[in-house]
Design a protein around this motif. Structure first.
Motif, mmCIF file in Angstrom:
data_model
loop_
_atom_site.group_PDB
_atom_site.id
_atom_site.type_symbol
_atom_site.label_atom_id
_atom_site.label_comp_id
_atom_site.label_asym_id
_atom_site.label_seq_id
_atom_site.Cartn_x
_atom_site.Cartn_y
_atom_site.Cartn_z
ATOM 1 N N HIS A 365 0.777 -1.236 0.000
ATOM 2 C CA HIS A 365 0.000 0.000 0.000
ATOM 3 C C HIS A 365 0.813 1.292 0.000
ATOM 4 O O HIS A 365 0.295 2.339 -0.370
ATOM 5 C CB HIS A 365 -0.917 0.040 1.236
ATOM 6 C CG HIS A 365 -1.738 -1.192 1.430
ATOM 7 N ND1 HIS A 365 -2.691 -1.606 0.530
ATOM 8 C CD2 HIS A 365 -1.738 -2.121 2.432
ATOM 9 C CE1 HIS A 365 -3.267 -2.737 0.962
ATOM 10 N NE2 HIS A 365 -2.691 -3.072 2.110
ATOM 11 N N GLN A 367 3.642 2.501 -1.521
ATOM 12 C CA GLN A 367 4.352 3.077 -2.669
ATOM 13 C C GLN A 367 5.697 3.660 -2.246
ATOM 14 O O GLN A 367 6.174 4.652 -2.808
ATOM 15 C CB GLN A 367 3.507 4.152 -3.361
ATOM 16 C CG GLN A 367 2.139 3.663 -3.829
ATOM 17 C CD GLN A 367 1.301 4.785 -4.435
ATOM 18 O OE1 GLN A 367 1.843 5.791 -4.905
ATOM 19 N NE2 GLN A 367 -0.014 4.601 -4.431
ATOM 20 N N THR A 369 9.841 3.815 -1.484
ATOM 21 C CA THR A 369 11.068 3.432 -2.184
ATOM 22 C C THR A 369 12.123 2.865 -1.238
ATOM 23 O O THR A 369 13.108 2.285 -1.682
ATOM 24 C CB THR A 369 11.669 4.646 -2.908
ATOM 25 O OG1 THR A 369 11.969 5.666 -1.939
ATOM 26 C CG2 THR A 369 10.679 5.198 -3.929
ATOM 27 N N GLY A 390 6.675 6.359 2.145
ATOM 28 C CA GLY A 390 5.556 6.230 1.217
ATOM 29 C C GLY A 390 4.520 7.324 1.359
ATOM 30 O O GLY A 390 4.794 8.430 1.840
#
Length: 434
Positions: A365, A367, A369, A390
């Motif tokens: 959920h 996103q 890096t 995120g």
């Protein structure tokens, strides 16, 4: 709850502590004796005057004044006994009026149990105070007088019929013998001075503490017991909720994964059985596909078993298990998990599942890096922190993915906190007791 007095950063030597305690106990008893005389004199006069004149209503305000005077002496005594016990005693609970009417506010102390206990202490404190005072004065006089008799004993005039204590006990009357005798007496009193002073001070202090703080301490113990019982009930409820959530998740995962593959496997094997008689090549292809389904099913079952009780955690500990988790995560993980001694299985399991669930949520959920995972041993337990860069927006509220994890942490006696502003990443912190 009690609060310890502030002390030096370096613990004083035993001899310094003993000398300090001797000074505290001595001043407590010596000062307490005149205070006790003043207290009983004043309170006795006020109380019996009030009782004698209560029939004509004049005694009511006198009794009220008696209660407030007793409370004042009680406040002073609580401050005095703090150093004797080495901690500050809390102010007890006094009954407050239920409304703001004049008579309620004025006469509430007459119906307050603690106010009457303050009065009882003021009227009877002279008994332990007098006993303690006698012992303290006697031991100090014996220690100082005996150790220094050789310096001043020669100046004490004796008549022709007077005899010193050594002569009465059968010693010869020479001056050297008297010096040795009184020195031995002084050594005895000095050697036992600390214990006698300590016992005398505690006799008076425990009497005061029982009446002035006993009810309040009992009330605090009951409150702590109630809080502990409530916490235990909350942990039990959290454990039940976490277990139910884990079982539902396991059931869903089995239904969506291995169960579907096993159904397909059964269908493929049935089809292969029919194809063997008419089309052996097709049957072999179907069996090969069934073997592939079997391997995938085994992989999924292994993954599910790791979620229940990961063998690497049991065999090699938390650091190795977290390293394996970080290696399987689809998002790069910066792991800071130094090697620590093995902890209780429940603590290690909870810490592992905190990181595992957090990394799963990050992969699905966030996103993000990058993820930073930190596990630190602190004085009160284990601190687990997972931070990602995120999209944020995570919550511990019911219906969100972290609610079950919160139940698991609370069931272990820990606390879970989430800081996840929208667009600002997510920081998940779990504090676990050990």
């Amino acid at each position: 709850m009690t609060t310890t007095y502030a002390e030096a950063a370096v613990t004083p030597a035993p001899r310094a502590r003993i000398l300090r305690q001797i000074g505290i106990d001595t001043q407590y008893v010596l000062v307490g004796f005149p205070i006790g005389i003043l207290t009983i004199s004043l309170l006795s006069a006020l109380f019996w005057t009030g009782v004698g004149t209560v029939i004509i209503w004049v005694g009511l305000p006198i009794l009220l004044a008696t209660m407030y005077v007793a409370r004042g002496f009680a406040v002073l005594e609580r401050a005095r006994i703090g150093p004797v016990f080495g901690r500050r005693l809390q102010h007890p609970f006094y009954k407050k009026p239920k409304d703001d009417t004049f008579f309620r506010r004025v006469f509430t102390p007459l119906s307050d149990g603690q106010s009457w206990l303050d009065l009882v202490h003021g009227l009877f404190r002279f008994i332990p105070s007098t006993i303690s005072f006698a012992f303290v004065v006697t031991w100090w006089a014996g220690a100082l007088g005996g150790l220094t008799w050789g310096l001043w004993g020669w100046s004490v005039p004796n008549g022709p019929d007077d005899q010193d204590l050594p002569e009465l006990l059968g010693f010869d009357g020479s001056y050297g013998t008297k010096v040795a005798f009184y020195l031995a007496v002084g050594v005895f009193f000095a050697g036992t001075l600390f214990w006698v002073l300590r016992g005398a001070a505690l006799l008076e202090a425990y009497f005061a503490r029982g009446l002035l703080c006993g009810v309040n301490e009992l009330r605090e113990q009951v409150a702590q017991a109630e809080a502990g019982r409530e916490l235990a009930q909350q942990q039990k409820a959290a454990a039940v909720s976490a277990e139910a959530t884990a079982l539902r998740k396991l059931e869903r995962d089995i239904h969506d994964g291995p169960q579907q593959r096993l159904v397909r496997l059964a269908m493929d094997l049935g089809r292969a059985e029919q194809q063997f008689a008419t089309d052996p090549e097709a049957a072999r292809a179907t069996v090969a596909e069934a073997l592939s389904q079997t391997r995938e099913t085994l992989d999924e079952l292994r993954a599910l078993s790791r979620g229940i009780a990961p063998p690497i955690l049991v065999d090699r500990g938390l650091q190795a298990a977290l390293t394996a988790l970080a290696g399987r995560c689809t998002v790069p993980v910066d792991l800071d998990a130094p090697s620590i001694e093995r902890l209780a299985p429940a603590v290690e399991s909870t810490a592992y599942f905190v990181v595992a669930e957090a990394l799963t949520n990050v992969a699905k959920h966030s996103q993000a890096t990058e993820v930073q995972v930190s596990v630190q041993r602190i004085a009160t337990g284990l601190m687990v922190t997972v931070f990602d860069d995120g999209v944020g927006g995570a919550s511990l509220a019911k219906g969100h993915g972290l609610a079950g994890l919160d139940d698991r942490v609370r069931a272990a006696g820990g606390v879970l906190a989430v800081d996840s502003p929208v667009g600002g990443g997510t920081r998940l912190t779990a504090a676990l007791p050990i």
